[in-house]
Design a protein around this motif. Structure first.
Motif, mmCIF file in Angstrom:
data_model
loop_
_atom_site.group_PDB
_atom_site.id
_atom_site.type_symbol
_atom_site.label_atom_id
_atom_site.label_comp_id
_atom_site.label_asym_id
_atom_site.label_seq_id
_atom_site.Cartn_x
_atom_site.Cartn_y
_atom_site.Cartn_z
ATOM 1 N N LEU A 226 0.818 -1.208 0.000
ATOM 2 C CA LEU A 226 0.000 0.000 0.000
ATOM 3 C C LEU A 226 0.852 1.259 0.000
ATOM 4 C CD1 LEU A 226 -2.982 -0.870 2.374
ATOM 5 C CD2 LEU A 226 -2.851 -0.963 -0.114
ATOM 6 N N LEU A 227 2.003 1.232 0.658
ATOM 7 C CA LEU A 227 2.900 2.383 0.606
ATOM 8 C C LEU A 227 3.415 2.607 -0.809
ATOM 9 C CD1 LEU A 227 4.945 1.903 3.916
ATOM 10 C CD2 LEU A 227 3.345 3.756 3.394
ATOM 11 N N SER A 228 3.718 1.516 -1.503
ATOM 12 C CA SER A 228 4.161 1.624 -2.890
ATOM 13 C C SER A 228 3.063 2.191 -3.780
ATOM 14 C CB SER A 228 4.610 0.250 -3.398
ATOM 15 O OG SER A 228 4.933 0.292 -4.767
ATOM 16 N N LYS A 229 1.839 1.702 -3.619
ATOM 17 C CA LYS A 229 0.725 2.208 -4.414
ATOM 18 C C LYS A 229 0.439 3.674 -4.095
ATOM 19 C CE LYS A 229 -1.762 -2.113 -5.292
ATOM 20 N NZ LYS A 229 -1.730 -1.968 -6.763
ATOM 21 N N ALA A 230 0.517 4.040 -2.822
ATOM 22 C CA ALA A 230 0.298 5.434 -2.447
ATOM 23 C C ALA A 230 1.344 6.344 -3.085
ATOM 24 C CB ALA A 230 0.326 5.575 -0.928
ATOM 25 N N TYR A 231 2.577 5.886 -3.140
ATOM 26 C CA TYR A 231 3.652 6.658 -3.763
ATOM 27 C C TYR A 231 3.386 6.841 -5.256
ATOM 28 C CZ TYR A 231 8.357 7.954 -5.303
ATOM 29 O OH TYR A 231 9.422 8.594 -5.877
ATOM 30 N N VAL A 232 2.965 5.772 -5.939
ATOM 31 C CA VAL A 232 2.702 5.843 -7.382
ATOM 32 C C VAL A 232 1.510 6.747 -7.673
ATOM 33 C CG1 VAL A 232 1.993 4.491 -9.402
ATOM 34 C CG2 VAL A 232 3.735 3.598 -7.856
ATOM 35 N N ILE A 233 0.435 6.609 -6.905
ATOM 36 C CA ILE A 233 -0.766 7.414 -7.138
ATOM 37 C C ILE A 233 -0.487 8.883 -6.865
ATOM 38 C CG2 ILE A 233 -3.130 7.821 -6.357
ATOM 39 C CD1 ILE A 233 -3.303 4.809 -5.785
ATOM 40 N N LYS A 234 0.264 9.180 -5.828
ATOM 41 C CA LYS A 234 0.621 10.570 -5.534
ATOM 42 C C LYS A 234 1.492 11.146 -6.637
ATOM 43 C CE LYS A 234 2.575 13.490 -1.921
ATOM 44 N NZ LYS A 234 3.237 13.530 -0.595
ATOM 45 N N LEU A 235 2.374 10.334 -7.197
ATOM 46 C CA LEU A 235 3.238 10.778 -8.291
ATOM 47 C C LEU A 235 2.424 11.082 -9.544
ATOM 48 C CD1 LEU A 235 6.071 11.122 -9.632
ATOM 49 C CD2 LEU A 235 6.003 8.653 -10.082
ATOM 50 N N LEU A 236 1.488 10.202 -9.893
ATOM 51 C CA LEU A 236 0.722 10.372 -11.121
ATOM 52 C C LEU A 236 -0.360 11.438 -11.008
ATOM 53 C CD1 LEU A 236 0.266 6.638 -12.191
ATOM 54 C CD2 LEU A 236 1.965 8.277 -12.995
ATOM 55 N N SER A 237 -0.872 11.646 -9.812
ATOM 56 C CA SER A 237 -1.925 12.652 -9.622
ATOM 57 C C SER A 237 -1.383 14.067 -9.542
ATOM 58 C CB SER A 237 -2.725 12.344 -8.354
ATOM 59 O OG SER A 237 -1.882 12.364 -7.219
ATOM 60 N N ASN A 238 -0.045 14.215 -9.523
ATOM 61 C CA ASN A 238 0.605 15.537 -9.441
ATOM 62 C C ASN A 238 0.152 16.333 -8.223
ATOM 63 O OD1 ASN A 238 2.086 15.213 -11.872
ATOM 64 N ND2 ASN A 238 0.259 15.737 -13.054
ATOM 65 N N ASN A 239 -0.208 15.604 -7.180
ATOM 66 C CA ASN A 239 -0.643 16.251 -5.935
ATOM 67 C C ASN A 239 0.470 16.089 -4.895
ATOM 68 O OD1 ASN A 239 -2.152 17.498 -3.989
ATOM 69 N ND2 ASN A 239 -3.709 15.904 -3.837
ATOM 70 N N HIS A 240 1.617 16.727 -5.165
ATOM 71 C CA HIS A 240 2.793 16.531 -4.322
ATOM 72 C C HIS A 240 2.658 17.209 -2.959
ATOM 73 C CE1 HIS A 240 4.699 14.825 -7.831
ATOM 74 N NE2 HIS A 240 4.423 15.927 -8.521
ATOM 75 N N SER A 241 1.751 18.178 -2.859
ATOM 76 C CA SER A 241 1.594 18.885 -1.585
ATOM 77 C C SER A 241 0.718 18.120 -0.600
ATOM 78 C CB SER A 241 0.979 20.272 -1.837
ATOM 79 O OG SER A 241 -0.294 20.149 -2.456
ATOM 80 N N ALA A 242 0.022 17.085 -1.065
ATOM 81 C CA ALA A 242 -0.872 16.328 -0.183
ATOM 82 C C ALA A 242 -0.072 15.506 0.819
ATOM 83 C CB ALA A 242 -1.775 15.418 -0.999
ATOM 84 N N ASP A 243 -0.701 15.259 1.953
ATOM 85 C CA ASP A 243 -0.063 14.478 3.004
ATOM 86 C C ASP A 243 -0.045 13.003 2.611
ATOM 87 O OD1 ASP A 243 1.034 13.567 5.301
ATOM 88 O OD2 ASP A 243 -0.621 14.149 6.624
ATOM 89 N N SER A 244 1.132 12.388 2.655
ATOM 90 C CA SER A 244 1.264 10.980 2.256
ATOM 91 C C SER A 244 0.498 10.061 3.194
ATOM 92 C CB SER A 244 2.742 10.575 2.234
ATOM 93 O OG SER A 244 3.469 11.359 1.312
ATOM 94 N N SER A 245 0.404 10.414 4.469
ATOM 95 C CA SER A 245 -0.318 9.575 5.421
ATOM 96 C C SER A 245 -1.809 9.519 5.100
ATOM 97 C CB SER A 245 -0.120 10.096 6.843
ATOM 98 O OG SER A 245 -0.613 11.420 6.969
ATOM 99 N N VAL A 246 -2.356 10.630 4.554
ATOM 100 C CA VAL A 246 -3.769 10.639 4.160
ATOM 101 C C VAL A 246 -3.996 9.689 2.996
ATOM 102 C CG1 VAL A 246 -5.642 12.072 3.268
ATOM 103 C CG2 VAL A 246 -4.088 12.991 4.994
ATOM 104 N N PHE A 247 -3.070 9.703 2.017
ATOM 105 C CA PHE A 247 -3.141 8.768 0.895
ATOM 106 C C PHE A 247 -3.146 7.332 1.397
ATOM 107 C CE2 PHE A 247 -2.389 10.586 -3.440
ATOM 108 C CZ PHE A 247 -2.628 11.911 -3.086
ATOM 109 N N TYR A 248 -2.223 7.049 2.307
ATOM 110 C CA TYR A 248 -2.073 5.676 2.793
ATOM 111 C C TYR A 248 -3.307 5.216 3.575
ATOM 112 C CZ TYR A 248 -0.543 1.791 5.673
ATOM 113 O OH TYR A 248 -0.464 0.579 6.311
ATOM 114 N N LEU A 249 -3.839 6.079 4.444
ATOM 115 C CA LEU A 249 -4.988 5.691 5.262
ATOM 116 C C LEU A 249 -6.224 5.427 4.409
ATOM 117 C CD1 LEU A 249 -4.569 8.087 8.330
ATOM 118 C CD2 LEU A 249 -4.154 5.630 8.237
ATOM 119 N N ARG A 250 -6.418 6.228 3.367
ATOM 120 C CA ARG A 250 -7.550 5.987 2.477
ATOM 121 C C ARG A 250 -7.373 4.688 1.695
ATOM 122 N NH1 ARG A 250 -8.129 12.172 0.087
ATOM 123 N NH2 ARG A 250 -8.944 13.122 2.010
ATOM 124 N N LEU A 251 -6.141 4.424 1.265
ATOM 125 C CA LEU A 251 -5.865 3.164 0.587
ATOM 126 C C LEU A 251 -6.078 1.978 1.520
ATOM 127 C CD1 LEU A 251 -2.650 4.013 -1.469
ATOM 128 C CD2 LEU A 251 -4.800 3.193 -2.406
#
Length: 325
Positions: A100-125
Motif C-alpha cells: 500500500l505504501l508503494s501504491k500510495a507513492y505511485v498514485i501521488k506521483l501520477l496525480s501531481n498532488n505533491h503537496s498532499a499528506d502521504s499519510s492521508v493517501f495511505y490511510l484511504r488506501l
C-alpha cells in the motif's frame, strides 16, 4: 448517450510511456514493494501443508453444500482457493504496509498532488483495501451460491447425465472467472480512486461499480497483460529458484541473488499494474465528464431550438393579429 472508451492498446501504451518516463521514481516504488513480492513468491511453495488442510476443509464444505465430489471443477477450485488463502494470510502484513505504501507513492506521483499528506493517501488506501477484501469474499460467496442453485435446480429436473457434468465442468470455470475478474477490476479501480475521494472504503467500491458499467471489456483487456506478466514472473521463480533449491545444483548465494532479482521484477510489474489502473481510472473520469458536457450541450441546443420555435410562433401570431385588426 453511448459510452465510448479509449482503446485499451492506447491506455497500455500511455502506461508504458509513463512507466519509462518516471523510471527513476518507479524503481523506488518497486523497492518499497519488494518485501511484499518476495513474501508472496516464497509463500506459495512453503505453505503447501496449510493449503492442503484448507483444501480438505473446503472439499468438506462443498460436499456439505450439495456439490458432488465427481465435479472436478470444485476440486480444482478448492485447491486454488486454499493456496490463495494461505498465501494471502502470510503476506497480509506485507500487503497492508509495503504494497500500500508503494501504491500510495505511485498514485501521488501520477496525480501531481505533491503537496498532499502521504499519510492521508495511505490511510484511504488502507480503508479501501480492507473493504476490497470483504468485497472479494462476497463475490466468491455469490458465485458459490449461484452454482449451488444452478446445480441443484438442474439436477432436480433430471439433468444428471455424463454430458451434463461435462458441460458444467466446462462452463463453470468460465462463469467463475468472469465474476472474479470483474470483482478484481472493480477492487483495483476502487483502490486507485480512493486518494482522490474525501474518504476511502465502500463508497469507492460503489463509485468503481458505476464507472465500470459498460466498460468491463476494456477493463479486462487492459488487466490481462499485467496479470500475464505477473504469472510469467511467478513461473520463472518456480523454475529458476525453487527448482534449483530442491535439486541442489547451485549454491545458496546465487539462488538468493537470482530470487531477489526475480522478486524485484515482480515488484516492477506490480507498479506497472498500479499505473495502468490509475490511467484507466482517469480515462473513465474524463469519459464521464465528456458525456456530461455533451448532455449539457444537447440540452442547451434543445432549449435554443425550443426558444426559437416559440419566437417564430409569437411573431406569426402577432402578424395574424395585425391582419385581423
Amino acid at each position: 448517450m453511448k459510452k465510448t472508451m479509449e482503446d485499451p492498446s492506447k491506455i497500455m501504451r500511455r502506461s508504458i510511456h509513463t512507466f519509462l518516463q518516471n523510471y527513476h521514481r518507479v524503481t523506488t516504488a518497486a523497492a518499497v514493494a519488494l518485501p511484499f513480492s518476495a513474501g508472496l513468491l516464497l509463500s506459495q511453495p512453503f505453505f503447501s501443508s496449510s493449503s492442503s488442510i484448507l483444501h480438505m476443509r473446503l472439499n468438506m464444505l462443498f460436499r456439505g453444500a450439495g456439490f458432488s465430489s465427481s465435479h472436478n471443477f470444485f476440486n480444482i477450485l478448492s485447491l486454488k482457493l486454499s493456496q490463495t488463502l494461505s498465501s494471502s494470510l502470510f503476506t497480509l502484513p506485507f500487503s497492508l504496509t509495503f504494497l500500500l505504501l508503494s501504491k500510495a507513492y505511485v498514485i501521488k506521483l501520477l496525480s501531481n498532488n505533491h503537496s498532499a499528506d502521504s499519510s492521508v493517501f495511505y490511510l484511504r488506501l488502507l480503508k479501501t483495501y480492507v473493504c476490497n477484501f470483504f468485497f472479494l469474499l462476497s463475490a466468491n460467496a455469490s458465485a458459490f451460491a449461484l452454482f449451488f442453485l444452478a446445480y441443484n435446480i438442474l439436477e432436480a429436473f433430471g439433468f444428471s447425465s455424463r454430458n451434463f457434468y461435462t458441460f458444467l465442468s466446462v462452463s463453470s470455470p468460465i462463469i467463475y472467472s468472469i465474476i472474479i475478474a470483474n470483482a478484481f477490476v472493480i477492487s483495483n479501480l476502487a483502490l486507485v480512486s480512493s486518494p482522490s475521494s474525501s474518504s476511502g472504503g465502500y463508497t469507492n467500491i460503489l463509485k468503481a461499480c458505476l464507472l465500470i458499467h459498460g466498460r468491463s471489456s476494456t477493463a479486462l483487456a487492459i488487466a490481462l497483460p499485467t496479470n500475464l506478466g505477473l504469472a510469467g514472473v511467478e513461473a520463472l521463480f518456480q523454475y529458476r529458484v525453487l527448482r534449483s533449491y530442491y535439486k541442489g545444483d547451485r549454491d545458496i548465494t546465487s539462488i538468493a541473488l537470482e530470487g531477489t532479482f526475480i522478486a524485484y521484477l515482480y515488484a516492477l510489474f506490480l507498479v506497472l499494474d498500479s499505473i495502468v489502473n490509475f490511467l484507466f481510472y482517469q480515462s473513465c473520469i474524463k469519459n464521464e465528464e465528456d458525456q456530461k458536457i455533451g448532455r449539457e450541450d444537447e440540452y442547451s441546443i434543445k432549449i435554443q431550438i425550443s426558444e426559437t420555435e416559440n419566437t417564430k410562433i409569437h411573431i406569426k401570431g402577432s402578424k395574424n393579429l395585425q391582419e385581423i385588426l
